[in-house]
Structures are given as structure tokens and as C-alpha cells.
Design a protein around this motif. Structure first.
Motif, short mmCIF file in Angstrom:
data_model
loop_
_atom_site.label_atom_id
_atom_site.label_comp_id
_atom_site.label_asym_id
_atom_site.label_seq_id
_atom_site.Cartn_x
_atom_site.Cartn_y
_atom_site.Cartn_z
N ALA A 1 -8.30 33.68 21.97
CA ALA A 1 -7.56 34.87 22.41
C ALA A 1 -6.53 35.28 21.36
O ALA A 1 -6.22 36.46 21.20
CB ALA A 1 -6.89 34.60 23.76
N SER B 1 -7.50 27.50 28.71
CA SER B 1 -8.32 28.30 29.62
C SER B 1 -9.34 29.04 28.79
O SER B 1 -9.18 29.25 27.58
CB SER B 1 -7.46 29.26 30.43
N ASP C 1 -11.76 32.57 28.86
CA ASP C 1 -12.06 33.84 29.48
C ASP C 1 -13.54 33.88 29.82
O ASP C 1 -14.39 33.72 28.95
CB ASP C 1 -11.69 34.98 28.54
N SER C 2 -13.85 34.10 31.09
CA SER C 2 -15.24 34.02 31.54
C SER C 2 -16.11 35.15 31.01
O SER C 2 -17.33 35.05 31.02
CB SER C 2 -15.31 34.00 33.07
N SER D 1 -15.24 37.24 27.82
CA SER D 1 -15.24 37.27 26.36
C SER D 1 -15.56 35.91 25.74
O SER D 1 -16.01 35.84 24.60
CB SER D 1 -13.89 37.76 25.84
N THR E 1 -7.91 29.93 25.09
CA THR E 1 -6.46 29.93 24.95
C THR E 1 -5.95 28.52 25.14
O THR E 1 -6.36 27.82 26.06
CB THR E 1 -5.81 30.84 26.01
N GLN F 1 -6.42 28.97 38.27
CA GLN F 1 -7.31 29.85 37.51
C GLN F 1 -8.66 29.99 38.21
O GLN F 1 -9.22 31.08 38.30
CB GLN F 1 -7.51 29.31 36.10
N ARG G 1 -10.44 33.50 40.09
CA ARG G 1 -11.74 34.11 39.76
C ARG G 1 -12.80 33.81 40.80
O ARG G 1 -13.99 34.05 40.59
CB ARG G 1 -12.20 33.66 38.37
#
Length: 327
Positions: free
Chosen positions: A50, A150, A152-153, A155, A159, A278, A282
Motif C-alpha cells: 500500500a 493486513s 487488501d482483498s 488490490s 500493509t 478486519q 469484510r
């Protein structure tokens, strides 16, 4: 000169990707085993971040069947959530050769906790005892994972909060020289490695921190730092820590961290949402079995009261089930 260790990481999620990225950057050439869209992502773009200042890191990514055909793995990291390991067992087994070391990067009370002294299973994470039966404890290197990261699901961007440490130790022999193997693998790697001989003491410190912060992060929609600095939430987190420390002592283990040290770590985490928070955001299944139910299972067996923990876990479970039903 000894040959480089052949290393694969089963799981391309946040933790698996972070370990792979750090090993690759140190020239260790790990292989990541992934599925579906994540496998395609890794093949296409490597591990991306990220932070725009971090360049993508190309890695070798394979499906499990291809990785098994290659064979000869010296170290296999299991970078899956605890509930997913048993479901992936048929894919994992072919990767394990006669000298392979297995490093489960799991939260909560691990399935191997009572090995090799007994075959007692932790049913919340290994309901049928399949994991206890599947892996030789002499080749398991216990791991306690201290990372904040974490993925990003959409992209696939990773991070990390910069706190990256693995505590590692043999589960079967307190005098096993895991240091030599692990020092060679992680030499020059950005992840700090701490080999220790009493891995279960470290397990309980992390179990307590996870248990006190993860379910409550869902219930209160709070960051880790808020849970340990807000007077309202600290009146919940600290009793949960105390209950978990009491459980560890009932099992004959003194956690490596004192209560005060655990609270200090929680405060330093700042504006970081737990992995459970998190997942909840989601709409994913929560890791309740490993993080909460495993400790509550052992508490019931040992006769240790964990009233605050059970209340928070029950509310968290209700919220999760309601969201999954709506989805």
C-alpha cells in the motif's frame, strides 16, 4: 558451502505474504503456495504494498499440486488461519518430506500444544485430532507471530505497521538446535527472529494478548490501542488478560510476559485494528476457534473461571453469526 534452504510458504494471505516478501528481499527465494485469484495476483504482480515508496517484490507462486511435485522442501511455513489447516491437510501432506521442518504461523492455542507428551488434541482447532495425527512433533517448530499487517482483498496490497518479530522454538525438544537452521534462513531478513527453548511460555503471552484484544475489537469496534488506553475498555481487557494468565498457570506454565508488560504492548499498538476486526469488517468468518474457544475449552477442562472472556466471546460470536446470516 551448504546449499540454500528450500522454503515454501503455504498461504498467500497477509502473514504469508509478509514473510515471503522479507525472505525474498534477503535473497532466500521462497515459494508461495496460493489459490485462485490470489495465486493469479502473485504471478502477475508479485507482492505489492500500500505504501507507494515500496516497490513490488516478485516471488515464485505455485499451486499446491505443482509445489508437491517439485518436492524437496526443507522448511514449510503454514501461513493459514487455524481453522483452514485441517481443511487443507490433503494439499499440505505431499509437501512434507522425511526431513522437512514444519512451522505453523497460527494464532491461539496451537493443535500441537500437548505434544509430544500426549496425543491430547485441542478440539476447538483440531476437532477430529487430524492435525495431531498428521505431523511428527519432532519436526514442528513452534512459532509465535508478532506482526501487524493486513492485505487488501481487491488490490492485493500489503500493509505492515513495521512491528515484525517471530519467536521460534522446537515443541518436542527444549534443547533442539533450531537456532542454526533458522539463523541461516532469516539471515539478513527484516523480520526479527528470536529462537527460544520454552516456546509454550511465549505461546501463552500471545494467546492472552490475542484473546484480550480480538473479540473485543469486534464488540467495541475499537483499535488495540483504544482497548488498552480507554478506561472503559481497559476494565474489560485487563480482567481478560488476568483470566488467561490464570489458565496458563493452571497448565503449569508461567507466561513469558507479566501482566504489566502485556498492557504496555497493547498500548503501544496504537491505531491498529486486529485481524478479527478486519475479518468482521469484510464479512469473513472469524478465527474464534483458535483465539477464543481454544482457551475456553482448556479453562473448562482445568476448572478455571473465565467469565469476562466468555461474555465478550459470546457477544462477538453473536455479532459474527448475525452478519454472516445477513450476507
Amino acid at each position: 558451502m551448504s546449499r540454500p534452504l528450500r522454503t515454501c510458504i503455504f498461504g498467500g494471505g497477509a502473514v504469508g505474504s509478509l514473510v515471503a516478501a522479507r525472505l525474498q528481499s534477503a535473497g532466500k527465494a521462497p515459494t508461495v503456495i496460493a489459490r485462485g485469484s490470489r495465486l493469479e495476483q502473485l504471478e502477475r504482480q508479485g507482492i505489492t504494498f500500500a505504501d507507494p515508496a515500496c516497490a513490488p517484490i516478485p516471488v515464485t507462486a505455485l499451486d499446491a499440486q505443482t509445489a508437491a511435485m517439485e518436492g524437496g522442501w526443507d522448511v514449510v511455513f503454514l501461513a493459514l488461519k487455524a481453522q483452514a489447516i485441517a481443511a487443507s491437510l490433503e494439499e499440505i501432506r505431499p509437501l512434507i518430506g522425511p526431513a522437512t521442518r514444519i512451522v505453523p504461523l497460527v494464532n491461539g492455542v496451537p493443535w500441537w500444544y500437548f505434544q509430544p507428551e500426549t496425543a491430547r488434541a485441542v478440539r476447538s482447532v483440531d476437532p477430529a485430532g487430524a492435525l495431531v495425527d498428521a505431523f511428527d512433533p519432532a519436526r514442528i517448530i513452534g512459532a509465535v507471530v508478532y506482526v501487524g499487517c493486513s492485505l487488501d482483498s481487491v488490490s492485493g496490497d500489503l500493509t505492515s505497521n513495521g512491528r515484525e518479530r517471530l519467536v521460534l522454538g522446537s515443541i518436542a525438544d527444549a534443547h533442539a538446535q533450531t537456532e542454526t537452521l533458522l539463523a541461516a534462513l532469516f539471515e539478513g531478513c527484516a523480520i526479527a527472529i528470536q529462537p527460544i527453548r520454552e516456546i509454550r511460555r511465549e505461546v501463552w503471552s500471545k494467546v492472552a494478548l490475542n484473546l484480550a484484544s480480538n473479540p473485543l475489537s469486534v464488540v467495541a469496534n475499537a483499535t488495540v490501542g483504544e482497548q488498552f488506553t480507554s478506561p472503559h475498555l481497559a476494565r474489560i481487557t485487563i480482567p481478560m488478560l488476568e483470566e488467561c494468565i490464570a489458565l496458563a498457570r493452571a497448565l503449569g506454565v508461567e507466561p513469558s510476559l507479566t501482566l504489566e508488560e502485556m498492557v504496555a504492548i497493547g498500548r503501544r499498538m496504537g491505531a491498529y485494528y486486529t485481524s478479527m476486526a478486519q475479518d468482521y469488517a469484510r464479512g469473513a468468518e472469524l478465527e474464534m476457534g483458535a483465539i477464543a474457544h481454544s482457551a475456553l475449552e482448556l479453562a473448562a477442562e482445568e476448572g478455571v473461571a473465565m467469565d469476562t472472556t466468555r461474555t465478550v466471546a459470546d457477544i462477538c460470536g453473536f455479532l459474527s453469526e448475525r452478519e454472516l446470516a445477513r450476507a
